[in-house]
Design an enzyme around this catalytic site. Structure first.
Site, mmCIF file in Angstrom:
data_model
loop_
_atom_site.group_PDB
_atom_site.id
_atom_site.type_symbol
_atom_site.label_atom_id
_atom_site.label_comp_id
_atom_site.label_asym_id
_atom_site.label_seq_id
_atom_site.Cartn_x
_atom_site.Cartn_y
_atom_site.Cartn_z
ATOM 1 N N GLU A 155 -0.680 63.901 -55.507
ATOM 2 C CA GLU A 155 0.441 63.377 -56.281
ATOM 3 C C GLU A 155 1.635 64.255 -55.968
ATOM 4 O O GLU A 155 1.564 65.478 -56.060
ATOM 5 C CB GLU A 155 0.102 63.392 -57.774
ATOM 6 C CG GLU A 155 1.100 62.633 -58.635
ATOM 7 C CD GLU A 155 2.132 63.526 -59.256
ATOM 8 O OE1 GLU A 155 3.334 63.359 -58.936
ATOM 9 O OE2 GLU A 155 1.756 64.403 -60.031
ATOM 10 N N GLY A 201 2.122 68.524 -55.910
ATOM 11 C CA GLY A 201 3.228 69.357 -55.450
ATOM 12 C C GLY A 201 4.270 68.513 -54.742
ATOM 13 O O GLY A 201 4.410 67.319 -54.993
ATOM 14 N N SER A 202 4.988 69.134 -53.827
ATOM 15 C CA SER A 202 6.101 68.449 -53.175
ATOM 16 C C SER A 202 5.613 67.501 -52.088
ATOM 17 O O SER A 202 4.540 67.683 -51.501
ATOM 18 C CB SER A 202 7.061 69.467 -52.559
ATOM 19 O OG SER A 202 6.495 70.050 -51.399
ATOM 20 N N GLU A 204 14.995 63.462 -54.984
ATOM 21 C CA GLU A 204 14.380 64.162 -56.106
ATOM 22 C C GLU A 204 15.057 65.522 -56.303
ATOM 23 O O GLU A 204 15.195 66.301 -55.363
ATOM 24 C CB GLU A 204 12.885 64.368 -55.858
ATOM 25 C CG GLU A 204 12.189 64.997 -57.058
ATOM 26 C CD GLU A 204 10.709 65.246 -56.817
ATOM 27 O OE1 GLU A 204 9.920 65.015 -57.740
ATOM 28 O OE2 GLU A 204 10.355 65.674 -55.708
ATOM 29 N N SER A 227 -2.463 73.579 -56.724
ATOM 30 C CA SER A 227 -1.832 73.169 -57.981
ATOM 31 C C SER A 227 -0.365 73.579 -58.042
ATOM 32 O O SER A 227 0.054 74.539 -57.403
ATOM 33 C CB SER A 227 -2.607 73.745 -59.173
ATOM 34 O OG SER A 227 -2.646 75.149 -59.143
ATOM 35 N N CYS A 277 7.419 65.593 -62.553
ATOM 36 C CA CYS A 277 7.519 64.554 -61.531
ATOM 37 C C CYS A 277 7.770 63.201 -62.163
ATOM 38 O O CYS A 277 8.171 62.258 -61.481
ATOM 39 C CB CYS A 277 6.270 64.536 -60.652
ATOM 40 S SG CYS A 277 4.746 64.595 -61.569
ATOM 41 N N LYS A 328 -5.967 77.274 -54.969
ATOM 42 C CA LYS A 328 -4.742 78.025 -54.729
ATOM 43 C C LYS A 328 -3.722 77.628 -55.789
ATOM 44 O O LYS A 328 -3.054 76.601 -55.689
ATOM 45 C CB LYS A 328 -4.162 77.745 -53.340
ATOM 46 C CG LYS A 328 -3.081 78.776 -52.938
ATOM 47 C CD LYS A 328 -2.138 78.271 -51.885
ATOM 48 C CE LYS A 328 -0.993 77.489 -52.462
ATOM 49 N NZ LYS A 328 -0.113 78.274 -53.393
#
Length: 543
Positions: A293, A265-266, A425, A187, A327, A212
Site C-alpha cells: 500500500e 510506504g512511498s 501527493e 513498515s 495516505c 524493517k
C-alpha cells in the site's frame, strides 16, 4: 494430542478512551509522557530474541521538539540481515509446525497487553516519536493494533474452516500452509498499528518475518516488538532490524528464500522493491507474494445538495488530523460554485480556531510533521503555491522549524484543476480546492477521476440520492475506500478493510481475510477410499 475443533470467537472493535479533562486516563497518560521524556533508551536490533548492537547509531528525537533526544537506535546492515535470515529460517522449522491455535494465542495475548497494562505506553511512545495527539494515538496505536491482532485470529479460524465438497467414496480437504521461506515486512512512520500488523499478520499464518521498521518511528515500533516478546513470541519468528532502506532491503531481496513482501510506504520505494524482486526472480525458490500500500491523492467531491456545515468539519478532520500525514488524508476538494461563498466563509472561520503545537498540550489539534525532510518537502509545495498565478493560499501558509517541524493547516484555492497540488501527493496539512460550475457536475467528476494516478480513498457529499449514485458510478475506480457523506479517513478493521488500486497499491485489504490469504499457500488433498481395480472404462465395451 489435539482432539478438539478450536475456534476464536468474532471480536468487537476495541473501545477508545477519550482523555477528557478530569478523566483518570488523561492523568495517567500525562504521567507516562513525563516519565518517557526523562529517559533515554537504546534501541538495538532484536535477532533470534537477543539484543544486537551495531557500530552505526542515530539519535531518535521528537518531531515537535527536535532538540529533545528520546534515545539512540542501532542501524543494521548486511551482517545483521544475514544473521537474521539464518535465524528466521531455523525458527520456521518449529513455528510452521506449531498448532495454529497455539500461534494465534500469542497474538491474542499481545492484544490484551496493548489494551491493558501497556496501553498508556503505546499511546505515549506514539505521541512522542510521531507527534500524534492523544486521540490519534489512541485510535491506532492501541485500538487499531489490537483489532488487527484479534480480528486476524478470527479470520484465520474462518479460512481454516473453509473446506471443499467431498462426493461419496472420497475425502477432499485443503491444507493452508505458510509460505516456504521468509516474509520481508517494511513498515512506515505514520501508524504504529501498521508497523505491528505488517510482520504479525504473516507470522500468525505460520511464516517468519524480517521486519524493517521506519527509522522515523522506530521508538514506538521497538515497544511493539517488546510486547510481542512479552506475549511469548518464540525467538527468531519476527526479526527486528532497524536500518536505512537499501542497507537492509538490498541483502534481504537478494536472498533466495524471500517468499513475500508486506509493505506500506512511498510509491517510489515500492516500485524499487518490486523492480528488484523482478530482477532477482530467477534466483528465488518460489515466486514472492507482493503486497503493498503506497500513497494517495484523496478527494472530497461535493454536490450542490451537500450539507455545508458537516462538509466543513469533514474537510478539517480529513485534511488536517495528524498533520495530513495519512495516505488517506483529504488533499484535494471539488466544491460547487453555488455554495462556495458560504462554504469558504465557514471553513476559514473554523480553520482559524485550530491550534498547532506540542502534543503534550491537549488543547492542540495538530502536532509537528515527522522530520526535516518532510518539513522541507511540504513547505516547498506551499512556497510553489505562493508564487503561482493560478492559485492562492486562503488559509495558513506559515511554517516554523525553530523548535519543531510545525506547519500551519494550509488551504490553497486554484483555478487550475490540474494544478500541481491537485495531482501530487504532499503528505502534509495542505488541502487544495477547485470550485466548479454546477452545470459541469458530471464533467468535473470525470476530471476528478482522471487527475491523480492514485486510487486510495475518496469521499462524496450530497443529499440527492440520484447525485450520489452518479458520483459513486463515475468514481468507481478512483478509490478503494469510498466514503459517502463522511471524511475519507479513519478506516476501521473489520468495518472498512483498507487498501487502494492504481498507483496506491495492490488493494489486498488490511483488516480483512483477503490479506491473510496472501500469507498462506493452499495444498489440495484427495483421499480415495476404494481405488479402482480395472483400468478400462464402460465406453470401451463391445456392442
Amino acid at each position: 494430542m489435539a482432539n478438539a475443533f478450536f475456534n476464536f470467537q468474532e471480536p468487537i472493535n476495541e473501545p477508545y478512551l477519550q482523555y477528557a479533562p478530569g478523566s483518570a486516563e488523561r492523568k495517567v497518560l500525562k504521567e507516562r509522557l513525563k516519565e518517557l521524556k526523562q529517559e533515554e533508551i537504546e534501541i538495538p536490533a532484536i535477532i533470534n530474541g537477543k539484543e544486537v548492537k551495531t557500530d552505526r547509531t542515530q539519535d531518535v528525537t521528537m518531531p515537535h521538539n527536535h532538540s529533545h533526544k528520546l534515545g539512540t537506535v542501532h542501524l543494521c546492515g548486511e551482517k545483521e540481515v544475514k544473521m537474521a535470515i539464518e535465524g528466521a529460517l531455523e525458527a520456521r522449522k518449529k513455528w510452521a509446525d506449531m498448532p495454529w491455535q497455539e500461534r494465534v494465542a500469542i497474538f491474542q495475548r499481545a492484544a490484551d497487553i496493548i489494551t491493558g497494562p501497556e496501553r498508556f505506553t503505546m499511546n505515549a511512545t506514539t505521541m512522542l516519536a510521531q507527534s500524534k495527539t492523544p486521540q490519534q494515538s489512541e485510535i491506532e496505536a492501541v485500538g487499531e493494533l489490537a483489532d488487527f491482532l484479534r480480528f486476524n485470529a478470527w479470520y484465520l479460524t474462518k479460512i481454516y474452516k473453509d473446506q471443499p465438497y467431498s462426493p461419496d467414496g472420497m475425502w477432499n480437504k485443503v491444507e493452508y500452509r505458510p509460505l516456504e521461506g521468509f516474509v520481508f515486512a517494511v513498515s512506515p512512520f505514520n501508524f504504529t498499528a501498521i508497523a505491528g500488523n505488517l510482520p504479525s499478520a504473516p507470522a500468525m499464518c505460520g511464516n517468519v518475518a524480517i521486519w524493517k521498521p521506519s527509522v522515523e518511528s522506530v521508538y514506538s515500533s521497538y515497544y511493539v516488538m517488546k510486547v510481542l516478546q512479552e506475549a511469548g513470541l518464540p525467538d527468531g519468528v519476527i526479526q527486528f532490524l532497524p536500518g536505512e532502506g537499501a542497507d537492509v532491503g538490498d541483502p534481504v531481496l537478494a536472498n533466495e528464500n524471500l517468499s513475500g513482501l508486506h509493505f506500506t510506504g512511498s510509491e517510489a520505494t515500492f516500485n524499487h522493491l518490486w523492480k528488484t524482486i523482478g530482477n532477482n526472480v530467477d534466483k528465488y525458490k518460489t515466486y514472492p507474494r507482493i503486497v503493498g500500500e503506497t500513497g494517495g491523492k484523496d478527494f472530497i467531491f461535493a454536490h450542490n445538495t451537500a450539507d455545508v456545515d458537516r462538509l466543513v468539519i469533514a474537510a478539517i478532520r480529513g485534511a488536517f488530523e495528524y498533520q495530513g500525514q495519512k495516505c488517506s488524508a483529504a488533499s484535494r476538494m471539488y466544491v460547487p460554485q453555488s455554495f462556495w461563498p458560504e462554504y469558504r466563509e465557514k471553513l476559514l472561520a473554523e480553520v482559524k480556531k485550530i491550534k498547532v503545537g506540542d502534543v503534550e498540550d491537549f488543547s492542540n489539534f495538530m502536532g509537528a510533521v515527522i522530520s526535516r525532510k518532510a518539513f522541507d518537502k511540504i513547505s516547498g509545495y506551499i512556497d510553489f503555491a505562493k508564487e503561482a498565478d493560478d492559485a492562492e493560499i486562503i488559509a495558513g501558509g506559515e511554517y516554523d522549524d525553530s523548535k519543531g517541524y510545525f506547519i500551519q493547516p494550509t488551504i490553497i484555492l486554484t483555478t487550475n484543476p490540474k494544478f500541481k497540488t491537485m495531482q501530487e501527493e504532499i503528505f502534509g496539512p495542505v488541502l487544495t480546492i477547485y470550485v466548479y460550475k454546477d452545470e459541469r457536475f458530471e464533467e468535473t467528476l470525470e476530471l476528478c477521476d482522471q487527475t491523480s494516478p492514485y486510487g486510495l480513498t475518496g469521499a462524496i457529499w450530497a443529499k440527492d440520492r440520484y447525485a450520489l449514485n452518479i458520483m459513486a458510478d463515475k468514481l468507481r475506480q478512483a478509490a478503494g475506500n469510498f466514503y459517502i457523506n463522511d471524511k475519507p479517513t479513519a478506516a476501521v478493521v473489520n468495518q472498512q478493510p483498507f487498501g487502494g488500486a492504481r498507483r496506491s497499491g495492490t488493494n489486498d485489504k488490511a483488516g480483512s481475510m483477503v490479506n491473510l490469504y496472501k500469507w498462506l499457500s493452499m495444498r489440495s488433498m484427495k483421499e480415495t477410499y476404494q481405488a479402482p481395480l480395472d483400468w478400462t472404462y464402460p465406453y470401451m465395451g463391445e456392442e
